[in-house]
Design a protein around this motif. Sequence first.
Motif, mmCIF file in Angstrom:
data_model
loop_
_atom_site.group_PDB
_atom_site.id
_atom_site.type_symbol
_atom_site.label_atom_id
_atom_site.label_comp_id
_atom_site.label_asym_id
_atom_site.label_seq_id
_atom_site.Cartn_x
_atom_site.Cartn_y
_atom_site.Cartn_z
ATOM 1 N N SER A 109 0.735 -0.722 0.389
ATOM 2 C CA SER A 109 -0.023 -0.427 0.320
ATOM 3 C C SER A 109 1.492 1.150 0.039
ATOM 4 C CB SER A 109 -1.472 -0.237 1.155
ATOM 5 O OG SER A 109 -1.622 1.171 1.128
ATOM 6 N N TRP A 110 1.066 1.652 -1.214
ATOM 7 C CA TRP A 110 1.821 2.949 -1.364
ATOM 8 C C TRP A 110 0.635 4.782 -1.102
ATOM 9 C CZ3 TRP A 110 4.003 4.070 -6.499
ATOM 10 C CH2 TRP A 110 5.325 5.395 -6.745
ATOM 11 N N ASN A 111 1.192 4.825 0.424
ATOM 12 C CA ASN A 111 0.609 6.518 0.632
ATOM 13 C C ASN A 111 0.922 7.666 0.382
ATOM 14 O OD1 ASN A 111 -2.357 5.064 1.207
ATOM 15 N ND2 ASN A 111 -1.061 4.069 2.427
ATOM 16 N N ASP B 212 -2.678 14.335 -2.343
ATOM 17 C CA ASP B 212 -3.266 13.475 -1.316
ATOM 18 C C ASP B 212 -3.259 11.934 -3.293
ATOM 19 O OD1 ASP B 212 -5.876 12.082 -1.080
ATOM 20 O OD2 ASP B 212 -5.878 13.708 -0.424
ATOM 21 N N SER C 155 -3.295 6.937 -2.835
ATOM 22 C CA SER C 155 -3.711 5.764 -1.643
ATOM 23 C C SER C 155 -2.960 4.823 -3.242
ATOM 24 C CB SER C 155 -4.353 4.882 -1.758
ATOM 25 O OG SER C 155 -4.170 4.119 -0.708
ATOM 26 N N ARG C 156 -2.442 4.296 -3.339
ATOM 27 C CA ARG C 156 -2.424 2.877 -4.350
ATOM 28 C C ARG C 156 -2.271 1.642 -3.795
ATOM 29 N NH1 ARG C 156 2.364 6.165 -7.475
ATOM 30 N NH2 ARG C 156 0.820 8.202 -8.323
ATOM 31 N N ASN C 157 -2.444 0.472 -3.745
ATOM 32 C CA ASN C 157 -3.098 -0.088 -3.354
ATOM 33 C C ASN C 157 -3.232 -1.866 -3.958
ATOM 34 O OD1 ASN C 157 -3.912 0.878 -0.091
ATOM 35 N ND2 ASN C 157 -4.999 1.272 -1.548
#
Length: 656
Positions: free
Chosen positions: A241-243, A268, A270-272
């Motif tokens: 998870s890239w936040n 912002d 969020s890449r999951n």
Amino acid sequence: MKFRIFIAFLLIVLNINLLAQNDTIMLDYVEISALHINNKVQEKAMERKIDTAIMQRLQTASLSQLLIQHSPVFIKTYGPGGTASASFRGTTASHTLVLWNGLQLNSPSLGEVDFSMIPVFFTDEVSLQWGSKTSANSGGLGGVVNIVNKQKFNERLILDVKQTYGSFNTWGSYLTVGYSAKNMIARVKAYRNSSDNDFTYTNIATIPHQEMKQKNADFVDYGVMPELQIRFGNSLLTLVSWNQFSHRNYPPIMPNAFNNTKEYADNDFSRNLISYKYYWNSGRIEVKSSYFHERQDYFLESYTSNGLPVTQINTLNKSDVFRQIVDLQQDLFRSWKLYAKVQYDYEGVTSSDYDNDIDNDNDNDADAYIPHKNRDILSFYVALDGKIYRDLDLRMTLRNDIVDDKSTGLFPTATLTYRMPFVKGLSFNAGYSHNYRNPTLNDLYWNPGGNENLKAENGKTFDFDINYLYENVNYNLDFRSGLYYSKVNDWIQWVPTNYRYWMPKNVSEVMARGFETHLKMNYKYRLWNFSLSGNYVYSHTTDESEYAQQYDANGKQLIYIPKHHANAFAEVRWKSWNVNYTFEFTGERTTSMNDDEFFAYQLPYYILHHISFGKQLNRFRLEFKINNLLNESYQTILWRAMPGRSYEIYLEFKIN
């Protein structure tokens, strides 16, 4: 219908796996080294990895800085805290595809990626692909930047703390903590980076020129990336998870330095990702599911020095992207391998800049008043490679996409690799690739100007490379050089209309041709280690369409793309000491295709020098850096100030 096709394919492939042999044992990583190149496998054609040691040295930098200094990719940057976009092989930013663990990061609204928002710290491996290697995904007409998170099992405790401080009150804090067991890895990365960014520059837009301090330019970025990998039997489960979050103020351009301007963006995302791999003796299958969410608030308020309003903009843009992939690799006979991939993408954008054709007057949610656009893409890809003769390899691929129920057609590629039998390490690659790029959702639906009748860009590329690798006990050499020619039809270009706004049209026929070369050398002598690497690129990109001929722009280099671009890196190590030197060269760039335009300007070439000194003290590392050593005054974007000489100190404590 598309969803049912995707599920059916997934079930078929999973059933194949259940029938496969299940007595395979997953082995730990084993590293094998050799003294000579004779039996060494050549690196894949049309692909090159960024050196791991260089990535470790630039862990606290952005991906834009890494590519500027150590790759053939040209980065157009607005300066620290500003947007940075890529130009790969003479194409524009939207023609450079960026993949994260095989998943496309390009924005569905803009079609670009801001490389300044990708910290090298959040990556483990970066590679570049071009030509036929880009065929597994649509959009990479120039090339692909591939980012991978990659860890090793059984490394025990993971602890890495980095702290930087530099000119203009620039702070960076980076932490990696985790544990790597035999069959499980848990790791968390977190960082924060901020700067006042208030450097002094010469404003060449004033008469006479004035020394000024940049204002309204501070920024802060911070993010966290938890990762988990579990290995059991023949399977590997991965969750990442890239936040990331940022607030960036944008300084006024030089001619507006005396205006009262407030401009900023809050961003912002969020890449999951969840990934499941299953291995058997002769192949593997991987199933990926991902969800990306991004939100950007942009604000601009500008007044003259007399207090008269000039501009006021306040926009909101959100995107939600789902990508589902089934990827299969299977050994066939002898050296031949089969690769197959099915991918389903949903791309949705909610933007206050789109035309609202939906009545939401009865909805109490403020965001519900913002227009929403989306599209579905179902992709099929197959590749076959192997030896057709003793020293001759062939790779063939075929791709077909269905975009909103309309087929884009078939896109084939082919690559031949020939290894000279009497000169070990010498090989030649020749390739043909055919790819396309969909219009972005901004191209289709922007208000005013969006054009829903746009066609996809269609590009064909021819490549020829020569590679030479040599290695012995104390010395190794990696030399690569190549020519390329590409032609893109239906190139999308925003052009002025009679209604005082611009509209995208398929008006251009762009030809990009050029030459690239890469050299890397390393020499060891007793306690000394000498390293040298460099890249040089010649790119000639022109618009040969009838539209360009009407405006006398045909045959002229496209704006902001330099014909000449080069970089070099040298390092000397002695025991635990090291000295690094980096060189950057960017050639002239034009800012307008029309020489008679009022703001037409030829940005001059510039050369930058950077140097650093480092010392390893057990688990500690200390380094001092000087950027822009000769205090060069330059511009990468017209009227955008860039920093002069600056300093940075770096301290790291690392276990494992």
